[in-house]
Design a protein around this motif. Structure first.
Motif, PDB file in Angstrom:
ATOM      1  N   THR A  97       0.816  -1.204   0.000  1.00 24.06           N
ATOM      2  CA  THR A  97       0.000   0.000   0.000  1.00 24.06           C
ATOM      3  C   THR A  97       0.856   1.263   0.000  1.00 24.06           C
ATOM      4  O   THR A  97       2.016   1.247   0.402  1.00 24.06           O
ATOM      5  CB  THR A  97      -0.926   0.055   1.233  1.00 24.06           C
ATOM      6  N   ALA A  98       0.240   2.329  -0.429  1.00 21.72           N
ATOM      7  CA  ALA A  98       0.822   3.665  -0.372  1.00 21.72           C
ATOM      8  C   ALA A  98      -0.340   4.644  -0.499  1.00 21.72           C
ATOM      9  O   ALA A  98      -1.469   4.244  -0.808  1.00 21.72           O
ATOM     10  CB  ALA A  98       1.832   3.883  -1.494  1.00 21.72           C
ATOM     11  N   SER A  99      -0.078   5.897  -0.249  1.00 19.43           N
ATOM     12  CA  SER A  99      -1.099   6.920  -0.447  1.00 19.43           C
ATOM     13  C   SER A  99      -0.448   8.135  -1.087  1.00 19.43           C
ATOM     14  O   SER A  99       0.759   8.351  -0.970  1.00 19.43           O
ATOM     15  CB  SER A  99      -1.769   7.289   0.873  1.00 19.43           C
ATOM     16  N   ALA A 100      -1.265   8.907  -1.763  1.00 21.87           N
ATOM     17  CA  ALA A 100      -0.779  10.097  -2.445  1.00 21.87           C
ATOM     18  C   ALA A 100      -1.722  11.255  -2.163  1.00 21.87           C
ATOM     19  O   ALA A 100      -2.928  11.055  -2.010  1.00 21.87           O
ATOM     20  CB  ALA A 100      -0.693   9.842  -3.947  1.00 21.87           C
ATOM     21  N   CYS A 101      -1.164  12.430  -2.100  1.00 20.92           N
ATOM     22  CA  CYS A 101      -1.933  13.658  -1.887  1.00 20.92           C
ATOM     23  C   CYS A 101      -1.624  14.589  -3.061  1.00 20.92           C
ATOM     24  O   CYS A 101      -0.649  15.348  -3.005  1.00 20.92           O
ATOM     25  CB  CYS A 101      -1.539  14.288  -0.555  1.00 20.92           C
TER      26      CYS A 101
ATOM     27  N   ILE B 237      -5.373   9.793  -2.662  1.00 21.98           N
ATOM     28  CA  ILE B 237      -5.512   8.538  -3.399  1.00 21.98           C
ATOM     29  C   ILE B 237      -4.899   7.425  -2.563  1.00 21.98           C
ATOM     30  O   ILE B 237      -3.761   7.548  -2.110  1.00 21.98           O
ATOM     31  CB  ILE B 237      -4.798   8.579  -4.770  1.00 21.98           C
ATOM     32  N   GLU B 238      -5.670   6.379  -2.326  1.00 27.94           N
ATOM     33  CA  GLU B 238      -5.158   5.167  -1.691  1.00 27.94           C
ATOM     34  C   GLU B 238      -4.750   4.212  -2.789  1.00 27.94           C
ATOM     35  O   GLU B 238      -5.484   4.026  -3.767  1.00 27.94           O
ATOM     36  CB  GLU B 238      -6.247   4.475  -0.875  1.00 27.94           C
ATOM     37  N   ILE B 239      -3.605   3.586  -2.628  1.00 28.16           N
ATOM     38  CA  ILE B 239      -3.071   2.677  -3.635  1.00 28.16           C
ATOM     39  C   ILE B 239      -2.831   1.323  -2.980  1.00 28.16           C
ATOM     40  O   ILE B 239      -2.211   1.257  -1.915  1.00 28.16           O
ATOM     41  CB  ILE B 239      -1.739   3.210  -4.188  1.00 28.16           C
ATOM     42  N   HIS B 240      -3.340   0.274  -3.591  1.00 31.16           N
ATOM     43  CA  HIS B 240      -3.079  -1.096  -3.133  1.00 31.16           C
ATOM     44  C   HIS B 240      -2.620  -1.912  -4.329  1.00 31.16           C
ATOM     45  O   HIS B 240      -3.205  -1.801  -5.407  1.00 31.16           O
ATOM     46  CB  HIS B 240      -4.345  -1.754  -2.573  1.00 31.16           C
ATOM     47  N   VAL B 241      -1.589  -2.713  -4.147  1.00 29.54           N
ATOM     48  CA  VAL B 241      -1.101  -3.599  -5.206  1.00 29.54           C
ATOM     49  C   VAL B 241      -1.050  -5.008  -4.627  1.00 29.54           C
ATOM     50  O   VAL B 241      -0.329  -5.263  -3.665  1.00 29.54           O
ATOM     51  CB  VAL B 241       0.295  -3.178  -5.710  1.00 29.54           C
ATOM     52  N   GLY B 242      -1.851  -5.901  -5.192  1.00 24.25           N
ATOM     53  CA  GLY B 242      -1.898  -7.286  -4.731  1.00 24.25           C
ATOM     54  C   GLY B 242      -1.611  -8.246  -5.859  1.00 24.25           C
ATOM     55  O   GLY B 242      -1.791  -7.915  -7.041  1.00 24.25           O
ATOM     56  N   GLU B 243      -1.174  -9.434  -5.523  1.00 24.05           N
ATOM     57  CA  GLU B 243      -0.864 -10.437  -6.540  1.00 24.05           C
ATOM     58  C   GLU B 243      -2.124 -10.884  -7.267  1.00 24.05           C
ATOM     59  O   GLU B 243      -3.197 -10.935  -6.698  1.00 24.05           O
ATOM     60  CB  GLU B 243      -0.188 -11.645  -5.892  1.00 24.05           C
TER      61      GLU B 243
ATOM     62  N   ARG C 287       1.268 -11.291 -12.786  1.00 24.58           N
ATOM     63  CA  ARG C 287       0.579 -10.007 -12.890  1.00 24.58           C
ATOM     64  C   ARG C 287       0.088  -9.585 -11.510  1.00 24.58           C
ATOM     65  O   ARG C 287       0.074 -10.374 -10.577  1.00 24.58           O
ATOM     66  CB  ARG C 287      -0.562 -10.115 -13.895  1.00 24.58           C
ATOM     67  N   VAL C 288      -0.272  -8.325 -11.391  1.00 26.93           N
ATOM     68  CA  VAL C 288      -0.765  -7.789 -10.134  1.00 26.93           C
ATOM     69  C   VAL C 288      -2.085  -7.070 -10.371  1.00 26.93           C
ATOM     70  O   VAL C 288      -2.377  -6.636 -11.488  1.00 26.93           O
ATOM     71  CB  VAL C 288       0.253  -6.819  -9.483  1.00 26.93           C
ATOM     72  N   ARG C 289      -2.876  -6.967  -9.320  1.00 32.69           N
ATOM     73  CA  ARG C 289      -4.097  -6.189  -9.378  1.00 32.69           C
ATOM     74  C   ARG C 289      -3.817  -4.866  -8.674  1.00 32.69           C
ATOM     75  O   ARG C 289      -3.365  -4.838  -7.543  1.00 32.69           O
ATOM     76  CB  ARG C 289      -5.267  -6.900  -8.711  1.00 32.69           C
ATOM     77  N   LEU C 290      -4.073  -3.785  -9.384  1.00 32.31           N
ATOM     78  CA  LEU C 290      -3.925  -2.442  -8.845  1.00 32.31           C
ATOM     79  C   LEU C 290      -5.292  -1.945  -8.417  1.00 32.31           C
ATOM     80  O   LEU C 290      -6.251  -2.007  -9.200  1.00 32.31           O
ATOM     81  CB  LEU C 290      -3.312  -1.533  -9.911  1.00 32.31           C
ATOM     82  N   TYR C 291      -5.402  -1.510  -7.172  1.00 37.84           N
ATOM     83  CA  TYR C 291      -6.632  -0.931  -6.628  1.00 37.84           C
ATOM     84  C   TYR C 291      -6.355   0.551  -6.349  1.00 37.84           C
ATOM     85  O   TYR C 291      -5.394   0.869  -5.654  1.00 37.84           O
ATOM     86  CB  TYR C 291      -6.990  -1.558  -5.289  1.00 37.84           C
ATOM     87  N   LEU C 292      -7.175   1.425  -6.868  1.00 38.50           N
ATOM     88  CA  LEU C 292      -7.026   2.857  -6.615  1.00 38.50           C
ATOM     89  C   LEU C 292      -8.327   3.404  -6.072  1.00 38.50           C
ATOM     90  O   LEU C 292      -9.398   3.151  -6.618  1.00 38.50           O
ATOM     91  CB  LEU C 292      -6.655   3.589  -7.904  1.00 38.50           C
ATOM     92  N   THR C 293      -8.226   4.151  -4.992  1.00 38.46           N
ATOM     93  CA  THR C 293      -9.377   4.807  -4.392  1.00 38.46           C
ATOM     94  C   THR C 293      -9.042   6.280  -4.260  1.00 38.46           C
ATOM     95  O   THR C 293      -8.024   6.640  -3.665  1.00 38.46           O
ATOM     96  CB  THR C 293      -9.669   4.245  -2.988  1.00 38.46           C
ATOM     97  N   ALA C 294      -9.862   7.145  -4.832  1.00 39.20           N
ATOM     98  CA  ALA C 294      -9.632   8.582  -4.744  1.00 39.20           C
ATOM     99  C   ALA C 294     -10.838   9.249  -4.090  1.00 39.20           C
ATOM    100  O   ALA C 294     -11.973   8.832  -4.273  1.00 39.20           O
ATOM    101  CB  ALA C 294      -9.394   9.165  -6.129  1.00 39.20           C
ATOM    102  N   TYR C 295     -10.558  10.271  -3.346  1.00 38.56           N
ATOM    103  CA  TYR C 295     -11.625  11.022  -2.680  1.00 38.56           C
ATOM    104  C   TYR C 295     -11.299  12.497  -2.704  1.00 38.56           C
ATOM    105  O   TYR C 295     -10.191  12.895  -2.962  1.00 38.56           O
ATOM    106  CB  TYR C 295     -11.856  10.529  -1.256  1.00 38.56           C
TER     107      TYR C 295
END
Length: 118
Positions: free
Chosen positions: A80-84, A99-105, A110-118
């Motif tokens: 995980t990581a977050s960005a402003c 933005i919340e960032i999640h990277v899972g297998e 390959r990986v699945r990228l999850y992005l959540t922005a608010y």
């Protein structure tokens, strides 16, 4: 979020969760590891991707479950990581506060990228 889904990505899913104070934008897709890391770098996270602890909280879990995906914080070894964007002067995303960032297998290498922005 003003994010271009990379060519060759699969299982692209996205949604907007409408809430009284602010909308939450969800985007997830499967891509190659290097592509995901490049995308994360472009988001200018506050710190590098790190493996999430068991007590990690997230705004995104319920939203991704609604899209038929496992919540990112339920994936063992998810990074995980977050960005402003406003904090780093990212004018491309000036309407986004965080933005919340999640990277899972995912399957294969390959990986699945999850992005959540608010």
């Amino acid at each position: 979020m003003r994010i271009q889904v990379p060519e060759g990505s699969t299982e692209v899913k996205g949604a907007v969760r409408v809430q009284p104070r602010e909308n939450v934008y969800l985007l997830s897709f499967v891509t190659g590891e290097r592509t995901a890391e490049s995308m994360v770098e472009d988001l200018r996270p506050d710190s590098p991707l790190t493996v999430a602890g068991e007590s990690s909280s997230s705004l995104s879990g319920k939203g991704f479950e609604h899209l038929g995906l496992t919540a990112p914080q339920e994936i063992k070894g998810v990074r995980t990581a977050s960005a402003c964007p406003p904090c780093v002067g990212d004018s491309r995303r000036r309407h986004i506060q965080g933005i919340e960032i999640h990277v899972g297998e995912a399957k294969g290498q390959r990986v699945r990228l999850y992005l959540t922005a608010y």
